[in-house]
Write an enzyme that holds these catalytic residues in place. Structure first.
Site, PDB file in Angstrom:
ATOM      1  N   GLN A 195       0.821  -1.213   0.000  1.00 53.60           N
ATOM      2  CA  GLN A 195       0.000   0.000   0.000  1.00 53.60           C
ATOM      3  C   GLN A 195       0.854   1.261   0.000  1.00 53.60           C
ATOM      4  O   GLN A 195       0.482   2.282  -0.587  1.00 53.60           O
ATOM      5  CB  GLN A 195      -0.979   0.003   1.179  1.00 53.60           C
ATOM      6  CG  GLN A 195      -0.363  -0.015   2.564  1.00 53.60           C
ATOM      7  CD  GLN A 195      -0.169  -1.422   3.110  1.00 53.60           C
ATOM      8  OE1 GLN A 195      -0.027  -2.372   2.337  1.00 53.60           O
ATOM      9  NE2 GLN A 195      -0.156  -1.558   4.418  1.00 53.60           N
ATOM     10  N   ASN A 224      10.233  -6.463   1.701  1.00 51.94           N
ATOM     11  CA  ASN A 224       9.990  -7.895   1.557  1.00 51.94           C
ATOM     12  C   ASN A 224       9.459  -8.207   0.155  1.00 51.94           C
ATOM     13  O   ASN A 224       9.396  -7.342  -0.722  1.00 51.94           O
ATOM     14  CB  ASN A 224       9.040  -8.393   2.652  1.00 51.94           C
ATOM     15  CG  ASN A 224       7.671  -7.718   2.591  1.00 51.94           C
ATOM     16  OD1 ASN A 224       7.278  -7.171   1.561  1.00 51.94           O
ATOM     17  ND2 ASN A 224       6.945  -7.754   3.697  1.00 51.94           N
ATOM     18  N   THR A 247      18.087 -10.520   2.016  1.00 52.97           N
ATOM     19  CA  THR A 247      19.516 -10.243   1.970  1.00 52.97           C
ATOM     20  C   THR A 247      20.322 -11.510   1.753  1.00 52.97           C
ATOM     21  O   THR A 247      19.869 -12.619   2.059  1.00 52.97           O
ATOM     22  CB  THR A 247      19.967  -9.543   3.263  1.00 52.97           C
ATOM     23  OG1 THR A 247      21.313  -9.070   3.092  1.00 52.97           O
ATOM     24  CG2 THR A 247      19.921 -10.479   4.455  1.00 52.97           C
ATOM     25  N   GLN A 269      24.306 -11.809   8.408  1.00 50.71           N
ATOM     26  CA  GLN A 269      23.257 -11.640   7.407  1.00 50.71           C
ATOM     27  C   GLN A 269      22.083 -12.574   7.658  1.00 50.71           C
ATOM     28  O   GLN A 269      20.933 -12.214   7.385  1.00 50.71           O
ATOM     29  CB  GLN A 269      23.836 -11.855   6.013  1.00 50.71           C
ATOM     30  CG  GLN A 269      24.863 -10.806   5.626  1.00 50.71           C
ATOM     31  CD  GLN A 269      24.375  -9.381   5.840  1.00 50.71           C
ATOM     32  OE1 GLN A 269      23.436  -8.929   5.196  1.00 50.71           O
ATOM     33  NE2 GLN A 269      25.025  -8.659   6.757  1.00 50.71           N
ATOM     34  N   HIS A 272      19.040 -11.212   9.638  1.00 49.43           N
ATOM     35  CA  HIS A 272      18.009 -10.347   9.065  1.00 49.43           C
ATOM     36  C   HIS A 272      16.661 -11.034   8.932  1.00 49.43           C
ATOM     37  O   HIS A 272      15.619 -10.439   9.197  1.00 49.43           O
ATOM     38  CB  HIS A 272      18.437  -9.877   7.670  1.00 49.43           C
ATOM     39  CG  HIS A 272      19.299  -8.665   7.661  1.00 49.43           C
ATOM     40  ND1 HIS A 272      18.809  -7.403   7.875  1.00 49.43           N
ATOM     41  CD2 HIS A 272      20.624  -8.517   7.441  1.00 49.43           C
ATOM     42  CE1 HIS A 272      19.795  -6.524   7.792  1.00 49.43           C
ATOM     43  NE2 HIS A 272      20.905  -7.181   7.538  1.00 49.43           N
ATOM     44  N   HIS A 339      26.055  -9.145  -1.350  1.00 46.85           N
ATOM     45  CA  HIS A 339      27.307  -8.846  -0.648  1.00 46.85           C
ATOM     46  C   HIS A 339      28.286  -9.991  -0.883  1.00 46.85           C
ATOM     47  O   HIS A 339      27.933 -11.154  -0.671  1.00 46.85           O
ATOM     48  CB  HIS A 339      27.091  -8.744   0.875  1.00 46.85           C
ATOM     49  CG  HIS A 339      25.962  -7.862   1.294  1.00 46.85           C
ATOM     50  ND1 HIS A 339      24.710  -8.356   1.608  1.00 46.85           N
ATOM     51  CD2 HIS A 339      25.903  -6.515   1.485  1.00 46.85           C
ATOM     52  CE1 HIS A 339      23.920  -7.352   1.970  1.00 46.85           C
ATOM     53  NE2 HIS A 339      24.618  -6.229   1.896  1.00 46.85           N
ATOM     54  N   ASP A 372      26.960  -2.050   5.899  1.00 47.49           N
ATOM     55  CA  ASP A 372      25.585  -1.786   6.331  1.00 47.49           C
ATOM     56  C   ASP A 372      25.449  -0.436   7.013  1.00 47.49           C
ATOM     57  O   ASP A 372      24.376   0.176   6.970  1.00 47.49           O
ATOM     58  CB  ASP A 372      25.119  -2.885   7.292  1.00 47.49           C
ATOM     59  CG  ASP A 372      24.763  -4.178   6.577  1.00 47.49           C
ATOM     60  OD1 ASP A 372      24.503  -4.134   5.362  1.00 47.49           O
ATOM     61  OD2 ASP A 372      24.751  -5.231   7.242  1.00 47.49           O
ATOM     62  N   HIS A 431      12.681  11.666 -43.224  1.00 48.32           N
ATOM     63  CA  HIS A 431      13.778  11.973 -42.308  1.00 48.32           C
ATOM     64  C   HIS A 431      14.901  12.675 -43.063  1.00 48.32           C
ATOM     65  O   HIS A 431      15.443  13.704 -42.618  1.00 48.32           O
ATOM     66  CB  HIS A 431      14.327  10.679 -41.683  1.00 48.32           C
ATOM     67  CG  HIS A 431      13.506  10.137 -40.560  1.00 48.32           C
ATOM     68  ND1 HIS A 431      12.204   9.747 -40.717  1.00 48.32           N
ATOM     69  CD2 HIS A 431      13.825   9.912 -39.246  1.00 48.32           C
ATOM     70  CE1 HIS A 431      11.739   9.302 -39.556  1.00 48.32           C
ATOM     71  NE2 HIS A 431      12.714   9.389 -38.647  1.00 48.32           N
TER      72      HIS A 431
END
Length: 443
Positions: A195, A224, A247, A269, A272, A339, A372, A431
């Site tokens: 949204q 996400n 990630t 990582q 996360h 990464h 990060d 042209h």
């Protein structure tokens, strides 16, 4: 019992497609997510703020009173910000700004022929929408990573959206608001998920405070799979930076690597998201054994132990055993990690041969965590192998190149033969006529 699944590619000769298919990878079905969020995006386009409030109540458990965060709330959040966090945000922003200012493209003019020039102008996007997630973690660093490049590019209008928090009265997290205030962002929207992306793209006639929200020209920021899907749906109405997924980290390491460092970086990582990918590529079975021993020690000590275990044990994570550096480089280039860390005997040399990665971290003292927060690089990076064709967020994301062509009569005459010949060859004689007429008028 080892946490990571092992894929042994030693002695195997694979085609590029077979190699890509053999590697661990998150299963991220953006198309299915797009089907799920399409009604939300279309509802926001049709009904505006009312649809955003309905979706927030449904997905976030809160119906925000204010979609546009009052200025007083931004100021209150900044006044209450922990001084240590403020100092850290200021340092992070200063480093990112220093890098972006040095990397900002400048206009360049080329004289093609005497009297004929083509100039490349770099013009900032006028209005941008920046998305900062607010799910499992509060990410004020993502405010820095989105806002600073836009400001350095010269973007005139910045609007930032972040999910409303039930525990904060329907406003985004105070640390997010404080980071916005610190960086001078005054238009902040309490909306998250699909949204929020739809609202940024389509705008609304009235946010409920008597004023509307103009749609933006470009939407950036991580999120996400539903945020990625919403970006896919609004692309074309607005520009987007990328469809970022969970990630991921890949580490290319040999027997010179410190297993404690490698394990810590894989864990960092995995912390996360349960879908986060942590992949070790190595030619050393001894290192693999030592890393597994370190994981057995370090994972139980982590705050988010279960989340980390789920991520490390998932099909998106694992160890890839290779014959040596050459095969290791082939693997990491096929993987194209968001990464990529290089822990090898000559890390700089190996890093120079990497062609696909969102960002490369060279040697034992450049962990992904540095990027990060405080390296000066950006942490909004391409995922899912999209580094093969896409780049991370930077000042360039917010700039558009415009060619300015200026030719005098003599310069046009020098191009006349080639231009009219090509026009005839393509069956577009008008042209060529548009060029010829400029010389016939003077006859």
């Amino acid at each position: 019992m080892p946490i990571l699944t092992t894929v042994d590619l030693r002695t195997r000769t694979l085609t590029a497609a077979e190699l890509t298919a053999a590697l661990p990878r998150a299963e991220l079905d953006v198309e299915a997510a797009a089907a799920a969020v399409r009604p939300v995006v279309e509802d926001v386009k049709e009904r505006g703020a009312a649809a955003v409030r309905d979706a927030s109540e449904r997905f976030d458990g809160i119906r925000p009173e204010h979609l546009r965060v009052p200025q007083a709330e931004l100021e209150r959040a900044l006044a209450g910000l922990d001084p240590a966090i403020r100092a850290a945000l200021e340092e992070s922003a200063a480093r990112v700004r220093r890098v972006d200012e040095a990397h900002r493209r400048t206009d360049a003019s080329v004289q093609v022929v005497p009297g004929g020039t083509v100039t490349q102008r770099w013009v900032p996007v006028r209005r941008v929408g920046l998305y900062v997630p607010g799910g499992r973690a509060v990410l004020p660093s993502s405010v820095v990573m989105n806002v600073v490049p836009a400001q350095v590019a010269g973007v005139e209008q910045i609007v930032l959206a972040s999910p409303p928090q039930k525990e904060h009265g329907g406003l985004p997290h105070p640390t997010i608001l404080a980071a916005c205030a610190l960086l001078g962002v005054t238009e902040v929207i309490a909306a998250g998920g699909a949204q929020a992306i739809a609202l940024l793209a389509h705008g609304a006639e009235d946010l409920g405070d008597g004023s509307g929200l103009e749609g933006v020209d470009l939407v950036t920021g991580p999120g996400n799979v539903y945020v990625a899907a919403a970006k896919r749906l609004v692309r074309g109405t607005v520009g987007i930076d990328a469809e970022a997924g969970p990630t991921e980290i890949a580490i290319l390491a040999d027997d010179t690597a410190d297993p404690a460092y490698v394990a810590a970086d894989l864990i960092s990582q995995a912390e996360h998201d349960p879908l986060a990918a942590s992949v070790l590529v190595t030619d050393s079975e001894a290192l693999l054994t030592a890393v597994e021993e370190q994981l057995a020690v370090q994972v139980p000590q982590a705050m988010h132990e279960q989340r980390i275990r789920t991520a490390l044990a998932g099909p998106q994570s694992g160890v890839v055993l290779v014959d040596g550096l050459e095969q290791g480089l082939a693997v990491v280039n096929a993987y194209g990690a968001e990464h990529l860390e290089i822990h090898t005997a000559d890390a700089a040399s190996a890093a120079a041969r990497v062609t696909n990665a969102g960002a490369v971290f060279v040697g034992p003292y450049a962990p992904v965590s540095l990027g990060d927060y405080a390296a000066g690089s950006n942490h909004v990076l391409p995922t899912g192998g999209s580094s093969r064709y896409d780049s991370g967020l930077s000042v360039q994301t917010f700039l558009r190149g415009i060619h300015v062509v200026q030719y005098d009569r003599e310069a046009l005459a020098s191009a006349r033969t080639a231009a009219t010949a090509l026009a005839d060859a393509e069956g577009l004689p008008s042209h060529g006529r548009a060029i010829d007429i400029r010389f016939e008028k003077d006859c």
